[in-house]
Scaffold this motif. Structure first.
Motif, PDB file in Angstrom:
ATOM      1  N   PHE A  28      34.580   3.094  13.709  1.00 24.38           N
ATOM      2  CA  PHE A  28      34.874   2.460  12.402  1.00 24.38           C
ATOM      3  C   PHE A  28      33.327   2.415  11.499  1.00 24.38           C
ATOM      4  O   PHE A  28      33.667   1.636  10.475  1.00 24.38           O
ATOM      5  CB  PHE A  28      35.675   1.174  12.739  1.00 24.38           C
ATOM      6  N   GLU A  29      32.398   2.886  11.942  1.00 29.67           N
ATOM      7  CA  GLU A  29      31.310   2.705  11.169  1.00 29.67           C
ATOM      8  C   GLU A  29      31.393   3.638  10.115  1.00 29.67           C
ATOM      9  O   GLU A  29      30.619   3.624   9.211  1.00 29.67           O
ATOM     10  CB  GLU A  29      30.020   2.768  12.090  1.00 29.67           C
ATOM     11  N   PHE A  30      32.096   4.858  10.116  1.00 33.25           N
ATOM     12  CA  PHE A  30      32.301   5.816   9.132  1.00 33.25           C
ATOM     13  C   PHE A  30      33.891   5.652   8.728  1.00 33.25           C
ATOM     14  O   PHE A  30      34.741   5.302   9.361  1.00 33.25           O
ATOM     15  CB  PHE A  30      32.059   7.015   9.919  1.00 33.25           C
ATOM     16  N   PRO A  31      34.001   6.198   7.424  1.00 29.62           N
ATOM     17  CA  PRO A  31      35.519   6.225   6.900  1.00 29.62           C
ATOM     18  C   PRO A  31      36.241   7.093   7.627  1.00 29.62           C
ATOM     19  O   PRO A  31      35.804   8.235   7.633  1.00 29.62           O
ATOM     20  CB  PRO A  31      35.285   6.591   5.472  1.00 29.62           C
ATOM     21  N   ILE A  32      37.682   6.672   7.896  1.00 35.41           N
ATOM     22  CA  ILE A  32      38.283   7.565   8.946  1.00 35.41           C
ATOM     23  C   ILE A  32      39.625   7.812   7.799  1.00 35.41           C
ATOM     24  O   ILE A  32      40.130   6.862   7.094  1.00 35.41           O
ATOM     25  CB  ILE A  32      38.899   6.813  10.097  1.00 35.41           C
ATOM     26  N   GLY A  33      40.087   8.939   7.695  1.00 36.42           N
ATOM     27  CA  GLY A  33      41.515   9.252   7.056  1.00 36.42           C
ATOM     28  C   GLY A  33      42.537   9.640   8.141  1.00 36.42           C
ATOM     29  O   GLY A  33      42.296  10.205   9.180  1.00 36.42           O
TER      30      GLY A  33
END
Length: 82
Positions: A28-33
């Motif tokens: 969740f430290e990076f944007p997820i799609g």
């Protein structure tokens, strides 16, 4: 290190709820799609790629502890980093 290699691999089953055993904070430290049946969904709380389902909030309904009630939708699930 490039940004691509520093990202952890997306798990098969992931939950946004920190109380869940399927919650992985490093992801969740990076944007997820999430793409569900070919459409991008922004309201996904939990997904499982191998079983083909997502869980989304059921409007404004909450349980007795104040957590949103979730609906399980079945279909084709694809997770990716944006």
């Amino acid at each position: 290190m490039t940004e691509e290699t520093s990202r952890p691999p997306l798990p098969d089953h992931l939950s946004t709820d920190a109380r869940s055993p399927h919650h992985v904070a490093a992801v969740f430290e990076f944007p997820i799609g999430i793409r569900f049946n070919g459409k991008e969904r922004l309201d996904v709380e939990e997904y499982c790629i191998s079983e083909g389902w997502i869980k989304v909030p059921a409007g404004k309904a909450v349980d007795r502890k104040g957590y949103p009630l979730l609906l399980k939708l079945k279909g084709t699930v694809e997770a990716y980093y944006r």
